[in-house]
Structure formats: structure tokens, C-alpha cells
Enzyme design. Structure first.
Site: not given
Ligand SMILES: C[S@@+](CC[C@H](N)C(=O)[O-])C[C@H]1O[C@@H](n2cnc3c(N)ncnc32)[C@H](O)[C@@H]1O
Length: 219
Positions: A117, A121
Site C-alpha cells: 500500500d 499522503k
């Protein structure tokens, strides 16, 4: 559907002979679980397990372990593993956060991070599996000649990872910003996510790194 299937997946995994839980029971002894004490290669975030099923077939002189925390993909991975009937393949149902409780220093010969993943951000950077807090753990658990392979579709994660490797004493052994048009494609074994990205014409970023000998275990 997802929720209804989950208890069933949990029950099957809890009893499955190919699946271990996150305990220190085999810490330093994972090789004893296999018929032969071959080198140990560990895929972190196995997902549905295509890579491991193929890798254990193609490389019978390696013991393969897949680490995955979510029941449903793990169950799919285990089903693929069962079909191979390979004895060099196991799974651990656990969170990578607990890796150092489950493996001992020098126990692992190679880690694989496949399409982890990306947590794009910046405020989530600490969750990336190549954040230095994870790299220090991998470094401890790797055998002196051990290494780590990273593949990703994410330029953000790749760039971040290269910086983290460089700043925490890892040496780049192999590198490509387009794996499938590089010499490394010959040895590559594709994962489920990888095939999805290739079919969309996206480049796959790839690197193989190892701790620099003077920094190994010292940081
Ligand atoms: C994007 S998928 C990639 C799956 C597979 N490696 C592939 O390439 O097809 C990432 C997988 O890593 C697992 N994962 C992410 N963080 C994890 C963690 N901290 N511990 C265990 N598994 C994790 C997720 O549950 C998911 O199955």
C-alpha cells in the site's frame, strides 16, 4: 458478502496446517517447520498468493513464507498453496508490525515487498512498509548476505523507498524504472497486482537492495 464470509475464513485459517499465527513459537526455528533447512524467503503482504504459489514451484530449494494480515486474501493464497502440494511453502497470519516478535535476527535470507500500500499522503508516510522504522527491523532479521526486493506501480512509494534505503545504509544491487522492459524481467515472477498494472500498460518499478556490510545491525 464480505462480512458473512469472514468468520468462515477465520475458522479455516485458524485450523489450517499451512498457516501459523503471530507467536514466538518458531522464532529462530522457522526452517525446522519444513522438510529441508533451505534458505528462507519471506513475502510481506502476500495478498491472494499467486507469487508464492509460482515461486515455490519454480524454486524448490528455497523455503517460502507469506505474511498477510487480512483473512480473505490469505485464504485465497492458502488455497493456491494447497493446490501446488509443495512442502516448501507456509503462511503466517499476522501484522508486519509484529515481525521482530516472530522472526529472529539473521533468520531471513530475503524479504519481498510486492505492491505494498503506497500511503500517498505525506502524513501517512510512517505506515509505508519501507519507512525506516520497518527497514531497521528487516535489517536485523536479514542474514548477513540477505537482501530485499521491492516492486511497485507507485512512483511516490518508489521514490520514498529509494531515499529511505539510501539514508539508512542499504546498497542498491539492481534497479529498474520499467521492470518488464529490463533484463530483470527474465527472473521475475508476477503477482496479482502486477498483472493488473501491466495490462493497463503501466511501468513497474523494481529494486533489489541489501544492507551495507558496515551498517548491518549497527543502526
Ligand atoms: C496491494 S496488496 C498486494 C498483494 C500482493 N503482494 C500482490 O502484489 O498482488 C497489499 C497486501 O498487503 C497486505 N498488508 C498491508 N499491510 C500489512 C501489514 N501491516 N501486515 C500484513 N499484511 C499487510 C494487505 O492486506 C494486502 O493484502
Amino acid at each position: 458478502m464480505r462480512l458473512r464470509r469472514k468468520p468462515e475464513a477465520k475458522r479455516i485459517l485458524a485450523e489450517h496446517p499451512l498457516v501459523s499465527k503471530a507467536t514466538d513459537e518458531y522464532r529462530g526455528k522457522w526452517r525446522t517447520l519444513f522438510p529441508h533447512p533451505y534458505p528462507l524467503h519471506v513475502e510481506l503482504g502476500t495478498g491472494k498468493g499467486q507469487f508464492l504459489a509460482k515461486a515455490s514451484e519454480l524454486h524448490p530449494y528455497i523455503n517460502w513464507i507469506g505474511v498477510e494480515r487480512i483473512e480473505e486474501p490469505l485464504l485465497q493464497a492458502v488455497r493456491k498453496g494447497e493446490k501446488t502440494e509443495n512442502t516448501n511453502l507456509r503462511y503466517i497470519w499476522m501484522d508486519i508490525e509484529k515481525l521482530a516478535e516472530v522472526f529472529a535476527e539473521d533468520e531471513v535470507n530475503r524479504f519481498y515487498l510486492h505492491f505494498s500500500d503506497p500511503w500517498p499522503k505525506t502524513r501517512h508516510a510512517k505506515r509505508r512498509l519501507t519507512h525506516r522504522r520497518f527497514l531497521e527491523v528487516y535489517k536485523k532479521l536479514l542474514a548477513p548476505d540477505g537482501d530485499l526486493i521491492l516492486k511497485t506501480d507507485s512512483p511516490v512509494l518508489f521514490e520514498f523507498s529509494l531515499e529511505e534505503f539510501a539514508e539508512t545504509g542499504w546498497e542498491t544491487i539492481e534497479y529498474s524504472d520499467d521492470l518488464h522492459h529490463s533484463p530483470y524481467r527474465e527472473q521475475n515472477i508476477t503477482t496479482e497486482y502486477e498483472e493488473k498494472f501491466i495490462s493497463r500498460g503501466m511501468p513497474i518499478f523494481y529494486t533489489r537492495v541489501k544492507p551495507q556490510s558496515e551498517s548491518h545491525k549497527n543502526n
